[in-house]
Design a protein around this motif. Structure first.
Motif, mmCIF file in Angstrom:
data_model
loop_
_atom_site.group_PDB
_atom_site.id
_atom_site.type_symbol
_atom_site.label_atom_id
_atom_site.label_comp_id
_atom_site.label_asym_id
_atom_site.label_seq_id
_atom_site.Cartn_x
_atom_site.Cartn_y
_atom_site.Cartn_z
ATOM 1 N N ALA A 4 0.840 -1.202 0.000
ATOM 2 C CA ALA A 4 0.000 0.000 0.000
ATOM 3 C C ALA A 4 0.874 1.250 0.000
ATOM 4 O O ALA A 4 0.620 2.200 -0.748
ATOM 5 N N ALA A 5 1.920 1.257 0.818
ATOM 6 C CA ALA A 5 2.801 2.426 0.905
ATOM 7 C C ALA A 5 3.451 2.730 -0.438
ATOM 8 O O ALA A 5 3.597 3.894 -0.816
ATOM 9 N N ARG A 6 3.826 1.683 -1.152
ATOM 10 C CA ARG A 6 4.467 1.891 -2.462
ATOM 11 C C ARG A 6 3.502 2.482 -3.486
ATOM 12 O O ARG A 6 3.924 3.006 -4.514
ATOM 13 N N GLY A 7 2.195 2.396 -3.212
ATOM 14 C CA GLY A 7 1.200 2.962 -4.122
ATOM 15 C C GLY A 7 0.920 4.432 -3.891
ATOM 16 O O GLY A 7 0.133 5.039 -4.620
ATOM 17 N N ILE A 8 1.566 5.019 -2.878
ATOM 18 C CA ILE A 8 1.372 6.440 -2.588
ATOM 19 C C ILE A 8 2.275 7.259 -3.507
ATOM 20 O O ILE A 8 3.474 7.019 -3.590
ATOM 21 N N SER A 9 1.684 8.217 -4.195
ATOM 22 C CA SER A 9 2.437 9.020 -5.166
ATOM 23 C C SER A 9 3.344 10.043 -4.505
ATOM 24 O O SER A 9 4.432 10.335 -5.009
ATOM 25 N N LEU A 10 2.897 10.617 -3.392
ATOM 26 C CA LEU A 10 3.638 11.696 -2.749
ATOM 27 C C LEU A 10 3.309 11.719 -1.265
ATOM 28 O O LEU A 10 2.150 11.580 -0.887
ATOM 29 N N VAL A 11 4.330 11.897 -0.449
ATOM 30 C CA VAL A 11 4.139 12.134 0.980
ATOM 31 C C VAL A 11 4.742 13.482 1.330
ATOM 32 O O VAL A 11 5.910 13.737 1.041
ATOM 33 N N ALA A 12 3.929 14.350 1.933
ATOM 34 C CA ALA A 12 4.411 15.624 2.456
ATOM 35 C C ALA A 12 4.525 15.455 3.965
ATOM 36 O O ALA A 12 3.526 15.505 4.685
ATOM 37 N N ALA A 13 5.729 15.203 4.447
ATOM 38 C CA ALA A 13 5.950 14.845 5.852
ATOM 39 C C ALA A 13 6.159 16.086 6.713
ATOM 40 O O ALA A 13 6.688 17.099 6.256
ATOM 41 N N GLN A 14 5.771 15.973 7.981
ATOM 42 C CA GLN A 14 5.903 17.101 8.898
ATOM 43 C C GLN A 14 7.359 17.366 9.281
ATOM 44 O O GLN A 14 7.777 18.517 9.369
ATOM 45 N N THR A 15 8.132 16.294 9.521
ATOM 46 C CA THR A 15 9.502 16.461 10.009
ATOM 47 C C THR A 15 10.446 15.511 9.285
ATOM 48 O O THR A 15 10.016 14.573 8.607
#
Length: 424
Positions: A177-188
């Motif tokens: 599932a994680a590999r299917g995420i196009s973009l992560v905008a992380a806080q830190t």
């Protein structure tokens, strides 16, 4: 693994719906809009423009999404937003926050995570992008979005070490599932490092969108009216308290009355509305006079009770505006704490307990900036509150530090919006 996961969802569905019905005894909202949870939405209406899907599971995530939703609707004036939730309180919060956008924002419950239910949702609303707030990762939702070329974004993302360990136990299901995420905008940077370990390819660090929250004028007006009803009495706010914390706070409060200002008002706002009645009885059992916010007339008369019970929805900013010192709950017990950005943004001295692992970095940064103070237990909470309420100079200095800390961390919404341009 995903087939097995889907089968488990279908087998558990009768129990899930039964639990939903039972929860509805205390929160009637759980007995409404069941069709949406199962992926049924009636006749589809052709969208007047592109549809942007934002998912905010409950109250905290909905409030955090406010700056991003406002920015998206301003940046893409032809678009509209479908905002999904999992809880009635999240939905009620969204209704209050986003009524200003009228028909450009529609709300719905997120369908349960089976392929067919999620597919019906996407066919009905036809979103161009799926933006999940903070830590929501649903394997079938992501798989269906991938199959239908809908980019999935994890915005304002955070992942603690504890959550990473839990995620690792799910193995291939979550990794795929994680590999299917196009973009992560992380806080830190720490959040980004942990998320990358799950196999997400594109992870950017944007900071926390919660710092960009704009305090509504209406909330400030209610806060001013509430303060007027309270009068000159010093106010200690215990916000977003969780089960087990109120008893500790009330016991410590009664024991520390001699050290606290004689006319102090204790303002308690439980995080979960189904506990309002329970907390009211708890306050009375301590021999304290209690007044419920829902029964308080803000015009005329002065509040005489020992404790004000914040039993209203969508007024947290008003409570923060009306207080002198704010304790942020969920941190006296090992529950991970709650967001301290809101009181800091209003320039209030912030007290937090030992258990803030869900907001680790922001808590440490606030402590380092001198805008927050960590207390060891409920007795220490009352001691710290007594010092601040009795020393106006120390209180003002700590409040100014909190405000400066909040202002220095703004800009995450703008950075997130820039990343989304490639996907929207």
């Amino acid at each position: 693994m995903r087939v097995l996961y889907s089968l488990m969802w279908w087998l558990a569905l009768p129990l899930v719906l039964t639990r939903l019905w039972l929860r509805g005894r205390q929160e009637p909202g759980y007995r409404q809009h069941w069709g949406e949870r199962l992926g049924f939405y009636g006749r589809a209406t052709p969208a007047a423009g592109p549809v942007l899907w934002v998912h905010a599971v409950s109250v905290g995530e909905t409030r955090a999404a406010e700056p991003l939703i406002d920015a998206l609707l301003a940046e893409y004036p032809q678009s509209r937003i479908i905002l999904t939730h999992m809880t009635p309180t999240g939905r009620a919060t969204g209704k209050a926050l986003f009524a200003k956008h009228g028909e450009r924002l529609q709300q719905s419950y997120l369908p349960y995570d089976t392929g067919s239910m999620v597919s019906r949702f996407i066919r009905h609303f036809q979103p161009q992008v799926c933006i999940l707030m903070e830590t929501e990762v649903w394997p079938n939702l992501i798989a269906v979005c991938n199959a239908r070329s809908v980019p999935v974004v994890l915005a304002n993302a955070r992942l603690s070490e504890r959550s990473l360990r839990k995620a690792s136990r799910l193995g291939a299901l979550l990794l795929n599932a994680a590999r299917g995420i196009s973009l992560v905008a992380a806080q830190t940077d720490a959040d980004a490092r942990r998320i990358r370990s799950l196999g997400v390819e594109r992870v950017e660090i944007t900071g926390s969108i919660k710092f960009d929250v704009v305090v509504p004028e209406a909330a400030l007006a209610i806060g001013a009216a509430l303060r007027s009803a309270i009068g000159q009495r010093p106010v200690l706010l215990c916000a977003s308290t969780r089960e087990g914390e109120e008893e500790l706070i009330l016991s410590a409060f009664t024991a520390a009355r001699a050290a606290l200002p004689a006319d102090i008002l204790l303002l308690i706002v439980p995080r979960h509305p189904q506990r309002f009645d329970e907390v009211e009885k708890m306050i009375a059992a301590h021999g304290l006079q209690v007044q419920r916010r829902s029964q308080l007339a803000l015009e005329g008369g002065q509040l005489q009770a020992d404790v004000l019970l914040g039993d209203s929805m969508g007024e947290m900013f008003a409570y923060y505006a009306a207080c002198d010192v704010a304790f942020v709950g969920g941190s006296l017990q090992p529950l991970g704490g709650q967001n301290l950005i809101e009181p800091a943004a209003l320039g209030k001295p912030v007290l937090i307990g030992q258990h803030t692992f869900n907001f680790e970095l922001v808590s440490e940064d606030a402590l380092a900036a001198g805008g927050a103070q960590r207390i060891t237990d409920a007795a220490d909470l009352m001691s710290a509150a007594a010092h601040l309420l009795n020393d106006s100079s120390a209180r003002a200095a700590m409040g100014q530090n909190a405000l400066s800390f909040a202002n220095q961390h703004r800009g995450a919404t703008r950075r997130t919006l820039a990343l989304l341009k490639d996907l929207v």
